[in-house]
Design an enzyme around this catalytic site. Structure first.
Site, PDB file in Angstrom:
ATOM      1  N   ASP A   8       0.782  -1.245   0.000  1.00 19.09           N
ATOM      2  CA  ASP A   8       0.000   0.000   0.000  1.00 19.09           C
ATOM      3  C   ASP A   8       0.815   1.298   0.000  1.00 19.09           C
ATOM      4  OD1 ASP A   8      -1.939  -1.944   0.250  1.00 19.09           O
ATOM      5  OD2 ASP A   8      -2.759  -1.204   2.128  1.00 19.09           O
ATOM      6  N   ASP A  48      -4.730  -0.665  -1.679  1.00 21.59           N
ATOM      7  CA  ASP A  48      -6.118  -0.414  -1.310  1.00 21.59           C
ATOM      8  C   ASP A  48      -6.821   0.007  -2.586  1.00 21.59           C
ATOM      9  OD1 ASP A  48      -6.111  -0.996   1.394  1.00 21.59           O
ATOM     10  OD2 ASP A  48      -6.691   1.021   2.022  1.00 21.59           O
ATOM     11  N   HIS A  50     -10.621   0.935  -3.103  1.00 19.99           N
ATOM     12  CA  HIS A  50     -11.971   1.049  -2.547  1.00 19.99           C
ATOM     13  C   HIS A  50     -12.991   1.588  -3.546  1.00 19.99           C
ATOM     14  CE1 HIS A  50     -10.384  -0.048   1.281  1.00 19.99           C
ATOM     15  NE2 HIS A  50      -9.717   1.081   1.481  1.00 19.99           N
ATOM     16  N   HIS A  56     -16.018   1.264   6.671  1.00 22.13           N
ATOM     17  CA  HIS A  56     -14.576   1.532   6.678  1.00 22.13           C
ATOM     18  C   HIS A  56     -14.327   3.027   6.460  1.00 22.13           C
ATOM     19  CE1 HIS A  56     -10.330   0.556   6.210  1.00 22.13           C
ATOM     20  NE2 HIS A  56     -10.299   1.096   4.997  1.00 22.13           N
ATOM     21  N   HIS A  70     -10.273   7.218   1.287  1.00 20.78           N
ATOM     22  CA  HIS A  70      -8.913   7.073   0.786  1.00 20.78           C
ATOM     23  C   HIS A  70      -8.871   5.982  -0.276  1.00 20.78           C
ATOM     24  CE1 HIS A  70      -9.296   4.091   4.012  1.00 20.78           C
ATOM     25  NE2 HIS A  70      -8.439   3.367   3.312  1.00 20.78           N
ATOM     26  N   LYS A  95      -7.213  -4.776  -2.968  1.00 20.68           N
ATOM     27  CA  LYS A  95      -7.995  -5.225  -1.816  1.00 20.68           C
ATOM     28  C   LYS A  95      -8.958  -4.136  -1.356  1.00 20.68           C
ATOM     29  CE  LYS A  95      -4.183  -4.062   1.326  1.00 20.68           C
ATOM     30  NZ  LYS A  95      -4.777  -3.007   2.124  1.00 20.68           N
ATOM     31  N   CYS A 137      -1.823  -2.228   7.775  1.00 23.43           N
ATOM     32  CA  CYS A 137      -1.776  -3.146   6.637  1.00 23.43           C
ATOM     33  C   CYS A 137      -0.492  -3.964   6.571  1.00 23.43           C
ATOM     34  CB  CYS A 137      -2.040  -2.389   5.344  1.00 23.43           C
ATOM     35  SG  CYS A 137      -3.717  -1.701   5.318  1.00 23.43           S
TER      36      CYS A 137
END
Length: 183
Positions: A8, A48, A50, A56, A70, A95, A137
């Protein structure tokens, strides 16, 4: 064979990002320097990624289970932080599209391959882990790598923590799981 997992190292987690971690940009530079040495035959990154991760994201985050928006798909915040570029990695694992996801082992490649399966197919039995954030993470990815049966070492000088006060607890968790960590 040992692989490197870079966790990340994205714009939103570096200085100037929506969820910046102090030292994130330096981690990006230092990881790029390590990659230039060609010390690892196999290198993976996690990101990440999203879309709608539910609770979250929060307008009033607690910075434990909820966070400011984010790494939203399609934004520059989701991109790898320079000087890192996708071409530097053998594979990238995404992810957290619709749920919180801290561990890279929760992610999959664009082709749907899970990280553990990809590592095993490459003949990997040990991993070094670095990236952002040490206490979230990176922590989760290292612990899951150990659960998956890989020998694990965290390259702590190539990480940045959200809260350095959390590191003694993280170190205990890693030690209990057989995860080595070094400068």
């Amino acid at each position: 064979m040992k692989a490197l997992i870079v966790v990340d190292v994205q714009n939103d987690f570096c200085e100037g990002g929506s969820l910046a971690v102090a030292g994130g940009a330096q981690v990006a530079a230092d990881v790029a320097e390590l990659l230039a040495t060609k010390a690892y035959a196999t290198v993976a990154a996690t990101r990440d990624h999203h879309i709608d991760p539910g609770s979250h994201f929060s307008d009033d985050p607690d910075f434990v289970d909820s966070w400011p928006r984010h790494c939203v798909v399609g934004t520059s915040g989701e991109e790898l932080h320079p000087p890192l570029e996708p071409a530097m990695f053998d594979e990238i694992f995404y992810k957290g599209e619709y749920a919180a996801a801290y561990s890279g082992f929760e992610g999959s490649s664009a082709d749907g391959v899970r990280l553990a399966d990809w590592l095993r197919a490459a003949g990997v039995d040990a991993v070094d882990v670095c990236g952002i954030a040490t206490d979230h993470c990176v922590r989760a990815t290292a612990l899951d790598a150990a659960r998956e049966g890989f020998a694990v070492r965290v390259l702590e000088r190539l990480t940045a923590a959200v809260s350095p006060d959390n590191l003694p607890t993280v170190h205990r968790e890693w030690a209990d799981a057989g995860v080595a960590f070094s400068d």
